[in-house]
Design an enzyme around this catalytic site. Structure first.
Site, short mmCIF file in Angstrom:
data_model
loop_
_atom_site.label_atom_id
_atom_site.label_comp_id
_atom_site.label_asym_id
_atom_site.label_seq_id
_atom_site.Cartn_x
_atom_site.Cartn_y
_atom_site.Cartn_z
N TYR A 23 0.80 -1.23 0.00
CA TYR A 23 0.00 0.00 0.00
C TYR A 23 0.83 1.28 0.00
O TYR A 23 0.26 2.37 -0.06
CB TYR A 23 -0.95 0.00 1.21
N HIS A 100 -8.66 1.83 -5.48
CA HIS A 100 -7.84 0.92 -4.67
C HIS A 100 -6.39 1.27 -4.90
O HIS A 100 -5.97 1.52 -6.04
CB HIS A 100 -8.10 -0.54 -5.05
#
Length: 149
Positions: A23, A100
């Site tokens: 991430y 995302h």
């Protein structure tokens, strides 16, 4: 000024420290600051909200109607499980861009399914925090007179 809600789902409060190899190291505060600044440069007012609770996210989507003109949504893991979020999006009739940080289609098979995508204007994934800015650009274009359908 056109108002957009940027809505972050579960575990996104841990951005910058949770699995940075997946991430990235950008924190949620940094994402929100970038969204607000980028929105202002596009003539958008941006409000940001994060919750780890499905019902709170549903409530935020419901409350967006009449206040915001669109939603940027990173539903996190609820993307793959929440019919409630899908139904909330359908009920408010606002354009939603699903975001995302990672490419969910290149990860585990269970992440390949999105309950959000069928009711969203579009999906942006795999571009890290930049995906939020791309989503704001997409909403700005969609909401402009030239982008009206």
């Amino acid at each position: 000024m056109t108002s957009i809600l940027v809505l972050h789902g579960p575990n996104l409060n841990l951005l910058g420290t949770r699995q940075p190899e997946v991430y990235g190291t950008t924190t949620l505060e940094m994402v929100n600051s970038a969204c607000i600044a980028h929105g202002q440069s596009r003539g958008l007012s941006v409000a940001c909200l994060q919750s780890n609770h499905e019902g709170a996210l549903v409530d935020a989507i419901h409350a967006a109607k009449g206040v915001h003109r669109g939603i940027v949504l990173n539903a996190g893991a609820y993307t793959h499980t929440s019919i409630a979020l899908r139904d909330a999006i359908s009920s408010v009739e606002l354009p939603v861009v699903e975001v995302h940080l990672s490419n969910i289609h290149a990860r585990e098979a269970f992440r390949h399914v999105s309950h959000i995508a069928p009711v969203a204007l579009g999906q942006i994934c795999g571009f890290g925090a930049q995906g939020y800015l791309l989503a704001l650009d997409a909403l700005a274009a969609h909401l402009s007179p030239e982008g009206a359908r």
